[in-house]
Design an enzyme around this catalytic site. Structure first.
Site, PDB file in Angstrom:
ATOM      1  N   ASP A  55       0.804  -1.061   0.103  1.00  0.00           N
ATOM      2  CA  ASP A  55       0.141  -0.153   0.003  1.00  0.00           C
ATOM      3  C   ASP A  55       0.652   1.257   0.011  1.00  0.00           C
ATOM      4  O   ASP A  55       0.452   2.292  -0.529  1.00  0.00           O
ATOM      5  CB  ASP A  55      -0.879  -0.033   1.231  1.00  0.00           C
ATOM      6  CG  ASP A  55      -0.352   0.176   2.663  1.00  0.00           C
ATOM      7  OD1 ASP A  55       0.660  -0.678   2.832  1.00  0.00           O
ATOM      8  OD2 ASP A  55      -0.483   1.350   3.283  1.00  0.00           O
ATOM      9  N   ASP A  67       5.562   0.399   3.354  1.00  0.00           N
ATOM     10  CA  ASP A  67       5.993  -1.035   4.086  1.00  0.00           C
ATOM     11  C   ASP A  67       5.942  -2.190   3.376  1.00  0.00           C
ATOM     12  O   ASP A  67       5.640  -1.944   2.042  1.00  0.00           O
ATOM     13  CB  ASP A  67       5.072  -0.904   5.597  1.00  0.00           C
ATOM     14  CG  ASP A  67       3.500  -0.877   5.253  1.00  0.00           C
ATOM     15  OD1 ASP A  67       3.313  -1.095   4.025  1.00  0.00           O
ATOM     16  OD2 ASP A  67       3.034  -0.568   5.993  1.00  0.00           O
ATOM     17  N   TYR A 112      -5.644   0.748   8.777  1.00  0.00           N
ATOM     18  CA  TYR A 112      -6.766   0.916   7.862  1.00  0.00           C
ATOM     19  C   TYR A 112      -8.061   0.475   8.598  1.00  0.00           C
ATOM     20  O   TYR A 112      -8.603  -0.100   8.059  1.00  0.00           O
ATOM     21  CB  TYR A 112      -6.491   0.373   6.821  1.00  0.00           C
ATOM     22  CG  TYR A 112      -5.407   0.842   5.879  1.00  0.00           C
ATOM     23  CD1 TYR A 112      -5.717   2.078   5.164  1.00  0.00           C
ATOM     24  CD2 TYR A 112      -4.107   0.286   5.709  1.00  0.00           C
ATOM     25  CE1 TYR A 112      -4.350   2.593   4.411  1.00  0.00           C
ATOM     26  CE2 TYR A 112      -3.270   0.800   5.088  1.00  0.00           C
ATOM     27  CZ  TYR A 112      -3.303   2.024   4.491  1.00  0.00           C
ATOM     28  OH  TYR A 112      -2.167   2.528   3.471  1.00  0.00           O
ATOM     29  N   GLU A 148       5.590  10.012   3.284  1.00  0.00           N
ATOM     30  CA  GLU A 148       5.112   8.601   2.835  1.00  0.00           C
ATOM     31  C   GLU A 148       4.368   8.538   1.704  1.00  0.00           C
ATOM     32  O   GLU A 148       3.389   9.174   1.652  1.00  0.00           O
ATOM     33  CB  GLU A 148       4.638   7.580   3.975  1.00  0.00           C
ATOM     34  CG  GLU A 148       4.500   5.878   3.747  1.00  0.00           C
ATOM     35  CD  GLU A 148       4.172   5.318   4.867  1.00  0.00           C
ATOM     36  OE1 GLU A 148       4.124   3.932   4.517  1.00  0.00           O
ATOM     37  OE2 GLU A 148       3.438   5.796   5.925  1.00  0.00           O
TER      38      GLU A 148
END
Length: 520
Positions: free
Chosen positions: A97, A100, A248, A488
């Protein structure tokens, strides 16, 4: 209040494929194409075509699984080749995603829906990038088909996020547990299931002309998955809280995804069952709520814009209210207009929240351009308490947001990696920050990478096209690798920008409309 469950039949498929008027590139070119009459400015402030190319290339850097021979992000290698083996299911593939090495199904599905919507609205303007966009979609849908292969079960995550985040290692090296998490009848997840159904349905439209067999497979699966989402109600983060939260969590509940999923199935199948579902349950599912944030968690605004097209363009009178619901969202964004509630930085960037704010900039820009397209087709405007807002005004606002992202901001910083003379050098991304396999073939152990993560050295591997979280409310950006809120990247930041960049590249004369016949 639960809405009535209902059964589905293969009549859906009959109505779905009775006609095939939507070209594979998603924007059939014909005499009344609303883009044909638009003037092309001689000069554009940015090379939107270059940005479009890079925004799609980024997805190759996020790939998990066995990489294809045509992989262009060459510093990446195969990874996650045993994913799913612990539960005897093939879950190889899909996307990481963000920075990571976990595969989260909820944002991956939303990413897929939004790249597909980008292609459906603006694919005819993408020219040579259209095939790359389709490949980005298919990399996701191939995985989502695997994740939904078992009836009334969806595998929604691969990897233990807590343990993964305790390491700073390349995906090619990862040795953290590849735990598999699922939703089913006993532990439902209407949110992730309905979003997955939306993704499969939207993608089926992308492939309808190019690969009808694949498109039928996608829409059949979407129907089945939506039925599961609606029949077994519940938020997936209830049963999987310690694994999916705080990463999430389904903060907005699952009602928005049910409305969103039904809207996409209505669009993909043309079956009246879904229209009836929307008419009966729309209010219960929050169609008129005043939540004006659109992203991986809350889909209400997207559903309103999507359903407004049925009224504005297709003249479906029963969805008249969705024009009003969509207008309310638009009015919330217009600076100085009555009912305006959006906040902007001193430099002019839409600011929703400190954590990955750029995702809301890209999603909002896409919705503005898409709604402007619908309004233009219907020859109408938005009225915000007496303030008339034209499609041109919406396009201007969207362009300003994209231009800020690309470098027209107080720092003169492009927030897309690899675009422009100045862009983030230390993004929060494991694979980008550590030496590639080609330059450092020996394994980098779990915690060994933290010395790199905490350093000030630039990332050695350029994750071209990655859009980071962006500046704070004062237009400040420290470019620190440890600052995941601002540094990120994520797939769902890029996905809606693909469509916005295609439109801007075309409107500035950098792209010409594809020929009427689809290029497959």
């Amino acid at each position: 209040m639960a809405c009535a469950n209902f059964s589905f039949t293969f009549l859906v498929l009959c109505s779905c494929f009775a006609t095939s008027f939507i070209a594979c590139h998603g924007f059939p070119v014909h005499h009344n194409n609303t883009f044909h009459h638009r003037h092309h400015p001689r000069f554009a402030s940015h090379n939107y075509r270059d940005a479009l190319t890079k925004s799609i290339l980024f997805f190759e850097g996020q790939r998990s699984g066995k990489l294809p021979s045509g992989q262009r992000m060459t510093w990446r290698r195969d990874s996650g080749l045993t994913d799913g083996s612990t539960v005897h299911v093939d879950l190889v593939g899909g996307y990481y995603d963000a920075g990571d090495n976990v595969k989260f199904g909820f944002p991956m599905a939303f990413t897929t829906t939004m790249i597909s919507w980008s292609v459906l609205e603006f694919g005819g303007l993408m020219k040579g990038e259209l095939q790359n966009a389709r490949e980005a979609i298919r990399w996701a849908t191939d995985y989502l088909l695997k994740a939904t292969a078992h009836t009334d079960t969806i595998y929604v995550q691969v990897g233990d996020a807590i343990k993964d985040h305790a390491c700073w290692e390349r995906p090619e090296d990862m040795d953290t547990p590849r735990s598999v998490f699922k939703v089913d009848k006993n532990s439902p997840g209407s949110d992730v299931a309905a979003e997955t159904a939306a993704a499969l349905a939207a993608a089926s439209l992308v492939f309808r002309r190019c690969d009808p067999t694949y498109a039928k497979l996608l829409v059949r699966r979407a129907i089945r998955v939506f039925q599961f989402a609606d029949k077994y109600r519940g938020a997936y983060s209830n049963g999987l809280k310690r694994f999916v939260c705080p990463f999430y969590c389904s903060y907005s509940g699952y009602e928005d995804e049910l409305l969103w999923g039904a809207a996409w199935l209505h669009k993909a199948t043309k079956n009246p069952t879904y229209l009836n579902y929307i008419q009966v349950n729309g209010q219960t599912l929050g169609a008129a709520q005043s939540d004006n944030t659109f992203g991986w968690d809350n889909k209400h605004v997207g559903a309103r814009i999507l359903l407004s097209k049925a009224f504005l363009v297709q003249k479906l009178q029963s969805l008249h209210d969705y024009k009003g619901h969509a207008d309310n969202f638009i009015c919330s964004l217009i600076p100085g207009a009555p009912f305006s509630s959006a906040q902007y930085t001193p430099g002019g960037l839409l600011f929703k929240m400190s954590d990955s704010n750029m995702q809301y900039v890209t999603s909002t820009s896409f919705l503005l351009l898409t709604y402007a397209k619908y309004l233009t087709s219907a020859r109408t405007v938005v009225n915000c308490g007496g303030t008339v807002v034209t499609p041109k005004r919406l396009r201007t606002i969207a362009k300003k947001q994209v231009d800020y992202l690309l470098g027209d901001n107080p720092l003169k910083m492009s927030y897309m990696v690899g675009y422009g003379p100045r862009y983030p050098q230390r993004i929060h991304h494991r694979g980008s920050s550590l030496p590639s396999i080609a330059t450092h073939p020996r394994k980098i152990q779990c915690t060994s990478g933290f010395s790199v993560m905490n350093s000030q050295s630039p990332n050695p591997n350029v994750l071209v096209g990655a859009i980071v979280g962006g500046p704070d409310e004062h237009d400040r950006f420290p470019d620190e690798r440890s600052d995941y809120e601002q540094s990120e990247p994520a797939t769902y930041i890029n996905a809606p920008l693909v469509g916005a960049l295609a439109y801007l590249a075309h409107s500035s004369g950098q792209l010409e409309v594809l020929a009427a016949s689809p290029i497959c």
